[in-house]
Design a protein around this motif. Structure first.
Motif, short mmCIF file in Angstrom:
data_model
loop_
_atom_site.label_atom_id
_atom_site.label_comp_id
_atom_site.label_asym_id
_atom_site.label_seq_id
_atom_site.Cartn_x
_atom_site.Cartn_y
_atom_site.Cartn_z
N SER A 98 0.59 -1.21 -0.03
CA SER A 98 -0.05 -0.06 0.07
C SER A 98 0.90 1.41 0.03
CB SER A 98 -0.89 0.02 1.25
OG SER A 98 0.02 0.21 2.55
N GLY A 99 0.11 2.28 -0.10
CA GLY A 99 0.89 3.65 -0.16
C GLY A 99 1.42 3.93 1.34
N ALA A 100 0.71 3.83 2.32
CA ALA A 100 0.99 4.24 3.50
C ALA A 100 2.42 3.55 3.94
CB ALA A 100 0.00 3.98 4.49
N PHE A 132 -0.46 14.76 2.15
CA PHE A 132 -1.08 13.12 2.69
C PHE A 132 -0.25 12.04 2.29
CE2 PHE A 132 -3.65 9.36 1.91
CZ PHE A 132 -4.53 9.36 3.29
N HIS A 133 0.14 11.21 3.26
CA HIS A 133 1.11 10.23 2.96
C HIS A 133 0.33 8.92 3.58
CE1 HIS A 133 3.96 13.10 1.96
NE2 HIS A 133 3.94 13.57 3.16
N GLY A 134 -0.93 8.77 4.04
CA GLY A 134 -1.49 7.74 4.49
C GLY A 134 -2.11 7.68 5.78
N GLU A 184 5.06 15.32 -1.89
CA GLU A 184 4.38 14.91 -3.25
C GLU A 184 4.73 16.19 -4.00
OE1 GLU A 184 0.82 15.26 -0.41
OE2 GLU A 184 0.04 13.98 -2.16
N GLU A 189 -4.47 14.49 -2.23
CA GLU A 189 -5.76 14.58 -1.10
C GLU A 189 -5.62 15.97 -0.75
OE1 GLU A 189 -6.22 10.89 -1.93
OE2 GLU A 189 -7.53 11.66 -0.56
N ASP A 217 6.98 11.56 -2.54
CA ASP A 217 5.78 10.80 -2.34
C ASP A 217 4.88 10.64 -3.53
OD1 ASP A 217 3.25 9.45 -1.96
OD2 ASP A 217 2.96 10.00 0.18
N VAL A 219 2.80 8.37 -4.75
CA VAL A 219 1.86 7.26 -4.56
C VAL A 219 0.69 7.75 -5.55
CG1 VAL A 219 0.18 6.18 -3.14
CG2 VAL A 219 2.54 6.46 -2.17
N GLN A 220 0.26 8.91 -5.63
CA GLN A 220 -0.80 9.25 -6.46
C GLN A 220 -0.56 9.92 -7.64
OE1 GLN A 220 -4.96 11.77 -5.75
NE2 GLN A 220 -4.13 10.98 -4.29
N LYS A 246 -0.60 3.18 -5.59
CA LYS A 246 -1.85 3.21 -6.30
C LYS A 246 -1.71 2.78 -7.70
CE LYS A 246 -4.13 6.53 -3.41
NZ LYS A 246 -3.47 7.52 -2.64
C1 PLP Z 1 -3.38 7.36 -1.25
C2 PLP Z 1 -2.10 7.92 -0.95
C3 PLP Z 1 -1.17 7.41 0.16
C4 PLP Z 1 -1.79 6.13 0.98
O1 PLP Z 1 -1.91 5.18 0.16
P1 PLP Z 1 -2.67 3.89 0.75
O2 PLP Z 1 -2.55 2.83 -0.40
O3 PLP Z 1 -4.29 4.28 0.98
O4 PLP Z 1 -2.02 3.58 2.10
C5 PLP Z 1 0.13 7.98 0.48
N1 PLP Z 1 0.57 9.03 -0.20
C6 PLP Z 1 -0.16 9.42 -1.21
C7 PLP Z 1 0.40 10.86 -1.91
C8 PLP Z 1 -1.56 9.31 -1.41
O5 PLP Z 1 -2.27 9.64 -2.54
#
Ligand code: PLP
Length: 395
Positions: A98-100, A132-134, A184, A189, A217, A219-220, A246
């Motif tokens: 997962s992202g977190a 936002f990092h989770g 990010e 978010e 980060d 993730v998104q 993601k």
């Molecule tokens: C969604 C998100 C996370 C967390 O990801 P999860 O899979 O929900 O744990 C971390 N960082 C960013 C930038 C995100 O958008």
């Protein structure tokens, strides 16, 4: 079953929709109603739903092997790590689910690097307001959003937060205990806020000057979402560490921490781990996603679609200045700040069978699959126009 009888913990305000199948950019409910999915499971379904190549990759792997422990070498993991490193600044990869977890891994790697280099006092990470990092305790502490921390006890230490996206504000927070900076490149978010290429370049220079690490980060915003494989490529700088998740799994739970050799090699046996991280099923799908996104012309098409979509959204913004305040983001990571409550716009669009997502700063987030067609974008624009007319009429 009515909502009140559900055995699902009430952590989400869910729309009253139950999807049972998907195809490309489309989702279908249990009663056969079709919705255009421009939320993509919040930037997860990179290639839409039920992509044949992802189905094939998952099915083929499912018939061979589902899971082995990280006590052994996992060929699918090696293959995906090779591809990720060939396509990025990175030399080493740690897989998560997962992202977190990827964000946590990034935080740990940044601190461990300094500890392994004789500076264990360097533990502080500088984050940014609106980040936002989770939802794990350290990821929450890293982002510092009080609303998400409330009620969960002591906040994990070792984080400070920068209120502004200016290099002077960041510099003020750096001292001899600073391990690095966590950001990010495009906040998701927090409101689809592009921090800007100049700022990323200035952060890189600052980190080099101070001997601290830069962690992105993505993730998104990673995996083609902005029209480049990674959003930081627009700035022409690279981080020391990066978290992704993601989009890399295309719908299969998968995340990763990517590092330079210097940072990742501090993570010696026993320092970190995950039972499922780098699972063969997840990595087989991840490789298939990456192969498509890196395919000839794919990212160029994402950029073209984004230009087309954004031109139309800019016109829509002009025509609906009472509903929208601005258009932001990068590529197909699109935000429209609203003048009315963003969730009312999300609901009005849902009534037109178009799925979108809310974000912070009263922003409407639009995240179509990256292989969206121009015809589907036209349909989304039509739905937006209809929804705006109805919102204005107070319907
Ligand atoms: C969604 C998100 C996370 C967390 O990801 P999860 O899979 O929900 O744990 C971390 N960082 C960013 C930038 C995100 O958008």
């Amino acid at each position: 079953m009515s909502a009140g009888d559900s055995h699902i913990m009430p952590t989400y305000n869910r729309a009253d929709l139950r999807f049972v199948r998907g195809d490309g950019a489309w989702l279908e409910t249990e009663t056969g109603e079709k919705y255009l999915d421009f939320g993509s499971g919040v930037a997860v379904n990179t290639l839409g739903h039920a992509h044949p190549k992802l189905n094939d990759a998952l099915q083929a792997q499912s018939e061979k092997l589902w899971h082995v422990s990280n006590l052994y070498h996992i060929p699918e993991q090696e293959k995906l790590a090779d591809s990720l490193c060939a396509a990025s600044f990175a030399d080493l990869v740690f897989f998560s689910n997962s992202g977190a977890e990827a964000a946590e891994g990034m935080i740990k790697a940044m601190r461990k690097y300094h500890a392994a280099h004789g500076a264990p006092e360097k533990v502080m990470l500088i984050g940014f307001d609106g980040a936002f990092h989770g939802r794990t305790l350290a990821a929450l502490a890293a982002a510092g959003n009080p609303a998400y921390l409330d009620g969960f006890g002591p906040v994990a230490q070792g984080f400070v937060h920068c209120p502004d996206l200016t290099i002077e504000a960041v510099e003020e927070l750096i001292d001899e205990t600073t391990a690095g900076i966590l950001i990010e490149p495009v906040q998701g978010e927090g409101g689809v806020r592009d921090v800007g290429t100049e700022f990323l370049r200035a952060l890189r220079a600052l980190c080099d000057e101070k001997g601290i690490l830069l962690g992105f980060d993505e993730v998104q915003c990673g995996i083609g979402r902005t029209g480049k494989l990674f959003a930081h490529e627009w700035a022409g700088v690279t981080p020391d560490v990066m978290a992704i998740a993601k989009g890399i799994g295309g719908g299969f739970p998968l995340g990763a921490v990517l590092t330079t050799k210097a940072v990742g090699s501090a993570m010696q046996p026993g320092t970190h781990g995950s039972t499922y991280g780098g699972n063969p099923l997840a990595c087989a799908v991840g490789s298939a996603v990456l192969q498509e996104v890196e395919g000839a012309g794919f990212l160029a098409q994402v950029q073209n679609r984004a230009v087309y979509f954004r031109q139309n959204l800019a016109r829509l913004l002009d025509e609906n200045g009472d509903i929208f305040a601005d258009l932001r983001g990068r590529g197909l990571m699109i935000g429209m700040q609203c003048k009315i409550t963003n969730n009312d716009v999300v609901a009005a669009l849902r009534d037109e069978n178009l799925l979108t997502v809310g974000a912070g700063d009263n922003v409407l987030r639009i995240l179509p699959p990256l292989n969206v067609t121009q015809e589907e974008i036209d349909m989304a624009i039509a739905a937006l126009e209809k929804a705006c007319a109805k919102l204005r009429a107070g319907a």
